[in-house]
Each structure stands twice: as C-alpha cells, then as structure tokens.
Design an enzyme around this catalytic site. Structure first.
Site, PDB file in Angstrom:
ATOM      1  N   CYS A 277       0.831  -1.206   0.000  1.00  0.00           N
ATOM      2  CA  CYS A 277       0.000   0.000   0.000  1.00  0.00           C
ATOM      3  C   CYS A 277       0.869   1.261   0.000  1.00  0.00           C
ATOM      4  O   CYS A 277       1.801   1.374   0.794  1.00  0.00           O
ATOM      5  CB  CYS A 277      -0.925  -0.013   1.218  1.00  0.00           C
ATOM      6  SG  CYS A 277      -2.050   1.390   1.235  1.00  0.00           S
TER       7      CYS A 277
ATOM      8  N   CYS B 141       0.485   4.914   6.841  1.00  0.00           N
ATOM      9  CA  CYS B 141      -0.156   4.818   8.160  1.00  0.00           C
ATOM     10  C   CYS B 141       0.810   4.124   9.130  1.00  0.00           C
ATOM     11  O   CYS B 141       1.192   2.959   8.904  1.00  0.00           O
ATOM     12  CB  CYS B 141      -1.453   4.034   8.056  1.00  0.00           C
ATOM     13  SG  CYS B 141      -2.480   4.582   6.658  1.00  0.00           S
TER      14      CYS B 141
ATOM     15  N   CYS C 210       0.512   0.420  10.293  1.00  0.00           N
ATOM     16  CA  CYS C 210       0.036  -0.629   9.381  1.00  0.00           C
ATOM     17  C   CYS C 210       1.141  -1.494   8.779  1.00  0.00           C
ATOM     18  O   CYS C 210       2.060  -0.995   8.125  1.00  0.00           O
ATOM     19  CB  CYS C 210      -0.792  -0.013   8.272  1.00  0.00           C
ATOM     20  SG  CYS C 210      -1.574  -1.292   7.245  1.00  0.00           S
TER      21      CYS C 210
ATOM     22  N   CYS D  27     -16.274  -9.371   5.918  1.00  0.00           N
ATOM     23  CA  CYS D  27     -15.670  -8.062   5.656  1.00  0.00           C
ATOM     24  C   CYS D  27     -14.387  -8.233   4.842  1.00  0.00           C
ATOM     25  O   CYS D  27     -13.454  -8.906   5.282  1.00  0.00           O
ATOM     26  CB  CYS D  27     -15.385  -7.368   6.986  1.00  0.00           C
ATOM     27  SG  CYS D  27     -14.658  -5.748   6.753  1.00  0.00           S
TER      28      CYS D  27
ATOM     29  N   CYS E  90     -19.381  -6.488   3.914  1.00  0.00           N
ATOM     30  CA  CYS E  90     -18.714  -5.235   4.293  1.00  0.00           C
ATOM     31  C   CYS E  90     -17.421  -5.162   3.479  1.00  0.00           C
ATOM     32  O   CYS E  90     -16.816  -6.195   3.173  1.00  0.00           O
ATOM     33  CB  CYS E  90     -18.413  -5.257   5.790  1.00  0.00           C
ATOM     34  SG  CYS E  90     -17.454  -3.827   6.343  1.00  0.00           S
TER      35      CYS E  90
ATOM     36  N   CYS F  75     -19.371   1.938   8.771  1.00  0.00           N
ATOM     37  CA  CYS F  75     -18.599   1.321   9.853  1.00  0.00           C
ATOM     38  C   CYS F  75     -17.359   2.195  10.001  1.00  0.00           C
ATOM     39  O   CYS F  75     -16.523   2.248   9.100  1.00  0.00           O
ATOM     40  CB  CYS F  75     -18.221  -0.106   9.478  1.00  0.00           C
ATOM     41  SG  CYS F  75     -17.101  -0.875  10.669  1.00  0.00           S
TER      42      CYS F  75
ATOM     43  N   ARG G 150     -17.751  -2.430  18.201  1.00  0.00           N
ATOM     44  CA  ARG G 150     -17.054  -3.660  17.810  1.00  0.00           C
ATOM     45  C   ARG G 150     -15.670  -3.773  18.442  1.00  0.00           C
ATOM     46  O   ARG G 150     -14.816  -2.895  18.255  1.00  0.00           O
ATOM     47  CB  ARG G 150     -16.909  -3.669  16.278  1.00  0.00           C
ATOM     48  CG  ARG G 150     -16.257  -4.917  15.688  1.00  0.00           C
ATOM     49  CD  ARG G 150     -16.243  -4.839  14.166  1.00  0.00           C
ATOM     50  NE  ARG G 150     -17.583  -4.567  13.675  1.00  0.00           N
ATOM     51  CZ  ARG G 150     -18.532  -5.491  13.524  1.00  0.00           C
ATOM     52  NH1 ARG G 150     -18.266  -6.760  13.793  1.00  0.00           N
ATOM     53  NH2 ARG G 150     -19.731  -5.163  13.098  1.00  0.00           N
TER      54      ARG G 150
HETATM   55  N1  SAM Z   1      -6.647   0.489   3.258  1.00  0.00           N
HETATM   56  C1  SAM Z   1      -7.941   0.689   3.789  1.00  0.00           C
HETATM   57  C2  SAM Z   1      -7.982   1.799   4.801  1.00  0.00           C
HETATM   58  O1  SAM Z   1      -6.970   2.201   5.307  1.00  0.00           O
HETATM   59  O2  SAM Z   1      -9.097   2.244   5.081  1.00  0.00           O
HETATM   60  C3  SAM Z   1      -8.549  -0.559   4.398  1.00  0.00           C
HETATM   61  C4  SAM Z   1      -7.711  -1.498   5.209  1.00  0.00           C
HETATM   62  S1  SAM Z   1      -6.990  -0.831   6.697  1.00  0.00           S
HETATM   63  C5  SAM Z   1      -5.844  -2.099   7.121  1.00  0.00           C
HETATM   64  C6  SAM Z   1      -8.302  -0.959   7.874  1.00  0.00           C
HETATM   65  C7  SAM Z   1      -8.064  -0.516   9.286  1.00  0.00           C
HETATM   66  O3  SAM Z   1      -7.270  -1.468   9.967  1.00  0.00           O
HETATM   67  C8  SAM Z   1      -7.319   0.776   9.516  1.00  0.00           C
HETATM   68  O4  SAM Z   1      -8.124   1.909   9.340  1.00  0.00           O
HETATM   69  C9  SAM Z   1      -6.913   0.624  10.977  1.00  0.00           C
HETATM   70  O5  SAM Z   1      -7.927   1.141  11.816  1.00  0.00           O
HETATM   71  C10 SAM Z   1      -6.822  -0.876  11.156  1.00  0.00           C
HETATM   72  N2  SAM Z   1      -5.441  -1.311  11.444  1.00  0.00           N
HETATM   73  C11 SAM Z   1      -4.454  -1.477  10.551  1.00  0.00           C
HETATM   74  N3  SAM Z   1      -3.328  -1.883  11.160  1.00  0.00           N
HETATM   75  C12 SAM Z   1      -3.598  -1.952  12.484  1.00  0.00           C
HETATM   76  C13 SAM Z   1      -2.833  -2.306  13.627  1.00  0.00           C
HETATM   77  N4  SAM Z   1      -1.539  -2.638  13.542  1.00  0.00           N
HETATM   78  N5  SAM Z   1      -3.432  -2.285  14.838  1.00  0.00           N
HETATM   79  C14 SAM Z   1      -4.736  -1.939  14.923  1.00  0.00           C
HETATM   80  N6  SAM Z   1      -5.518  -1.604  13.873  1.00  0.00           N
HETATM   81  C15 SAM Z   1      -4.956  -1.599  12.664  1.00  0.00           C
HETATM   82  C1  DTB Z   2     -11.143  -2.370  11.643  1.00  0.00           C
HETATM   83  O1  DTB Z   2     -11.435  -1.335  12.260  1.00  0.00           O
HETATM   84  N1  DTB Z   2     -10.235  -3.247  12.068  1.00  0.00           N
HETATM   85  C2  DTB Z   2     -10.079  -4.326  11.116  1.00  0.00           C
HETATM   86  C3  DTB Z   2     -11.149  -3.986  10.045  1.00  0.00           C
HETATM   87  N2  DTB Z   2     -11.675  -2.739  10.494  1.00  0.00           N
HETATM   88  C4  DTB Z   2     -10.757  -3.939   8.627  1.00  0.00           C
HETATM   89  C5  DTB Z   2      -8.674  -4.491  10.624  1.00  0.00           C
HETATM   90  C6  DTB Z   2      -7.652  -4.672  11.713  1.00  0.00           C
HETATM   91  C7  DTB Z   2      -6.332  -4.896  11.094  1.00  0.00           C
HETATM   92  C8  DTB Z   2      -5.249  -5.206  12.101  1.00  0.00           C
HETATM   93  C9  DTB Z   2      -3.924  -5.371  11.486  1.00  0.00           C
HETATM   94  C10 DTB Z   2      -3.812  -6.481  10.488  1.00  0.00           C
HETATM   95  O2  DTB Z   2      -4.282  -7.618  10.744  1.00  0.00           O
HETATM   96  O3  DTB Z   2      -3.200  -6.269   9.431  1.00  0.00           O
HETATM   97 FE1  SF4 Z   3      -2.806   1.243   3.375  1.00  0.00          FE
HETATM   98 FE2  SF4 Z   3      -2.681   0.124   5.768  1.00  0.00          FE
HETATM   99 FE3  SF4 Z   3      -3.057   2.729   5.558  1.00  0.00          FE
HETATM  100 FE4  SF4 Z   3      -5.031   1.032   4.820  1.00  0.00          FE
HETATM  101  S1  SF4 Z   3      -4.226   1.315   6.888  1.00  0.00           S
HETATM  102  S2  SF4 Z   3      -4.324   2.857   3.724  1.00  0.00           S
HETATM  103  S3  SF4 Z   3      -3.793  -0.666   4.028  1.00  0.00           S
HETATM  104  S4  SF4 Z   3      -1.218   1.611   4.914  1.00  0.00           S
END
Ligand code: SAM
Ligand code: DTB
Ligand code: SF4
Length: 326
Positions: free
Chosen positions: A66, A70, A73, A110, A141, A201, A273
């Site tokens: 990606c 973030c 992430c 989802c 979702c 959501c 959630r």
């Molecule tokens: N790329 C899209 C976005 O950012 O909206 C969808 C996928 S993104 C991985 C979805 C959500 O996962 C993020 O908004 C964040 O709240 C959560 N997330 C990602 N990495 C995480 C982590 N290490 N710990 C907790 N939540 C995480």
């Molecule tokens: C949300 O708020 N948490 C979920 C779902 N929406 C998509 C994702 C959590 C991702 C945690 C890190 C991972 O597994 O990569």
């Molecule tokens: Fe990309 Fe992860 Fe950020 Fe979603 S949360 S936009 S997957 S870097």
C-alpha cells in the site's frame, strides 16, 4: 477549559458538531470506573440484549504494497514488515473463505484491500465479490480505502451492506500517524458512503501514544457524525515489527475499556465492535468490554495480516460468559 468545537462543513457526516463536546466525553473518561461501566451498561440494555454478540469475519482480499504511510500498518510499502504484497484474490477463493466463516458462525463477511483507493476496474471486481458473498446469505462489508465518484453507488448496487473507513484517531493526532492523506479525506469518503445509502462502519485505534483527551476527541468526532456510524470498531494497536509504532507501550487495559464505555454512552444504538488487539487483551478485559457495551467482534483466526483469537477460544469465551452469537 472549554474545548473549541471541531469545525464541520458538510452535511451527512459533519453537521452536528455540538452533540458531544470533547470536554463532555473527557468527563466520561474521568468518572470512577464502576460508575462509568454502570452508565454504559444501563444505556446498552435500553437498546440491546446484553448477552448477544454479532460476529464478523475478515479477509484480506488484496494484501500489502500500500502506498500510504499509516504508522500502525503492516501493509504499507514504506515499512519493512515482512508482509508480502499480493494481487486481488480470485472470486472462488474469496467465496470459499466466506463459506467457511459462515459455517463457523459469522453473519457478516468483511473484505479488506490495501489500497489508497480502488480504481474503477477494481470496483467492478469487488462488486462481483460482494454479490457472491450476498448470495451465500451473509451481510457484506468492504474496506478499500478512499472512494472515487460513483464507487459507493456501484458497491451499493452490488449489495454492499457496510463500508468500513476509520478516522483512526483524534483530528489533531492524525498528522502524527499518517502523512500521505488528511483527516478531511476520510470524511470525504464517509460522506460518499453515507450519501449512497450504504451503512457506515467507522472507528479508530487506541494505544498509539495519544492522550486521554485525544481518545475523547476520537469518540466525540464519531458521535457527532449525523447520523453517527451504525458500526464503530475500536481497535487496540497491534504493534508490528518494522512499523514506526512497533515499540509503542501498550495502553492501560482499563483505559481501553473506558473507551468502549464512552463509545456506548455517546452512540447508544451503534454496534460497538471489539476489533484488533483482542489477543493481547485476554479474556477478563474482553469480558469488561462486553460489560461496557461492546456487542460485536471480529471472529476468525486472522484479522487482515495479524492474529486474532481462534474460533475455539472465542466459542469458549462466549460459553463462559453465557453470550450468544446474534
Ligand atoms: N486500506 C484501507 C484503509 O486504510 O481504510 C482498508 C484497510 S486498513 C488495514 C483498515 C483498518 O485497519 C485501519 O483503518 C486501521 O484502523 C486498522 N489497522 C491497521 N493496522 C492496524 C494495527 N496494527 N493495529 C490496529 N488496527 C490496525
Ligand atoms: C477495523 O477497524 N479493524 C479491522 C477492520 N476494520 C478492517 C482491521 C484490523 C487490522 C489489524 C492489522 C492487520 O491484521 O493487518
Ligand atoms: Fe494502506 Fe494500511 Fe493505511 Fe489502509 S491502513 S491505507 S492498508 S497503509
């Protein structure tokens, strides 16, 4: 000190800035723990059966690579986390996973994609996945990043029930965590989702080094959306090696429970959630979260790329607490 109201300029998700002032939500966080939990449980019982929990399963349909940065992430191309980038999964594999999730007891499936936002041709492919999930008799979702014009309508027409798009933190914390987009960009996509008539959501992550005031601002921002989201995922940061937040100190678990309670009190009818971080929370803290008004969770051995309690562990927890899947 009186909190300056956050400015909201647009209809749909931004037009009730005064429903909850940050200071009012911060005052909830300051309550004695038992007082806060009692209030949250009282509100919860006015709207929900306190022994029911809704189960959604996650699948990463397009992993890694990606372009966004973030800081939490594992899927960002900016960090070396060992997550390998892969292309969008084929429909058969996605629907097999959805079928397995349904058999295990999930009612919603989802699908997450590590995109900054989908392209038009991606939307067509995801629309087919959504139709497939719906044909299995599950709610659908998707969380695909920032949506372009017409995308939300196409997803709706394919049968999408919810779009997940988190604001992730307080407006004044956002730029510390993400530099490749702005807080306002998130609100733009949420507006598109709401305007298309798809349920929202939207939640955030706690434990990223934010202050209590910033946790209160995260909750107030969600609660002031008009209408507020139908589903509010509260994630506890999962610290992932290689990300800038890898060595972030864990939040005091009671503070996590307080965040759940504040979400329940300020958004009485939403589904709160329990999301990322349940493995680290343990059973007793999760039980407190249910008492504080959490009534849904991500269910299945994996979140997107990181672990989640396995199905047996969750079945056992629900049995011990006398909770039923809704
Ligand atoms: N790329 C899209 C976005 O950012 O909206 C969808 C996928 S993104 C991985 C979805 C959500 O996962 C993020 O908004 C964040 O709240 C959560 N997330 C990602 N990495 C995480 C982590 N290490 N710990 C907790 N939540 C995480
Ligand atoms: C949300 O708020 N948490 C979920 C779902 N929406 C998509 C994702 C959590 C991702 C945690 C890190 C991972 O597994 O990569
Ligand atoms: Fe990309 Fe992860 Fe950020 Fe979603 S949360 S936009 S997957 S870097």
């Amino acid at each position: 000190m009186q909190e300056a109201p956050v400015e909201f300029h647009r209809p749909a998700v931004r037009n009730n800035p005064q429903r909850w002032r940050v200071a009012d939500v911060a005052a909830l966080f300051e309550l004695p723990f038992n007082e806060l939990l009692f209030r949250a449980q009282t509100v919860h019982r006015e709207h929900f059966d306190p022994s029911q929990v809704q189960l959604s399963s996650l699948l990463s349909i397009k992993t890694g690579g990606c372009p966004e940065d973030c800081g939490y992430c594992p899927q960002s191309v900016h960090f070396d986390t060992g997550v390998e980038a892969s292309a969008l999964m084929p429909i058969d594999a996605v629907l097999d996973a959805a079928r397995r999730a349904k058999e295990a007891g999930a009612t919603r499936f989802c699908m997450g994609a590590a995109w900054r936002g989908p392209k038009d041709r991606d939307i067509e492919k995801v629309a087919a996945l959504i139709s497939g999930v719906k044909s299995l008799g599950m709610e659908a979702c998707a969380t695909l990043g920032m949506l372009g014009e017409g995308h939300a309508e196409q997803l709706r027409d394919a049968g999408l029930d919810y779009y997940n798009h988190n604001i992730d933190s307080a407006p004044d914390k956002y730029a510390d965590i993400i530099t490749t987009r702005h807080f306002e960009d998130r609100l733009d996509t949420l507006d598109k989702v709401r305007s298309a008539g798809v349920k929202v959501c939207c939640g955030g992550i706690v434990g990223m080094g934010e202050s209590r005031e910033q946790r209160a601002a995260l909750i107030a921002t969600l609660a002031n959306m008009d209408p507020y989201p139908e589903s509010v995922p509260i994630n506890h940061l999962v610290p992932v090696e290689g990300t800038p937040l890898a060595s972030q100190e864990a939040l005091d678990p009671f503070e996590f429970v307080r965040t759940i309670a504040a979400a329940r009190i300020t958004m009485p009818q939403t589904m709160v959630r329990l999301s990322a971080g349940r493995q680290q929370l343990g059973e007793a803290v999760q039980a407190l979260c249910f008492l504080a008004g959490a009534n849904s969770m991500f269910y299945g051995d994996k979140l997107l790329t990181t672990g989640n309690p396995d199905v047996q562990a969750d079945q056992s927890l629900m049995a011990k607490l006398g909770m039923r899947a809704a």
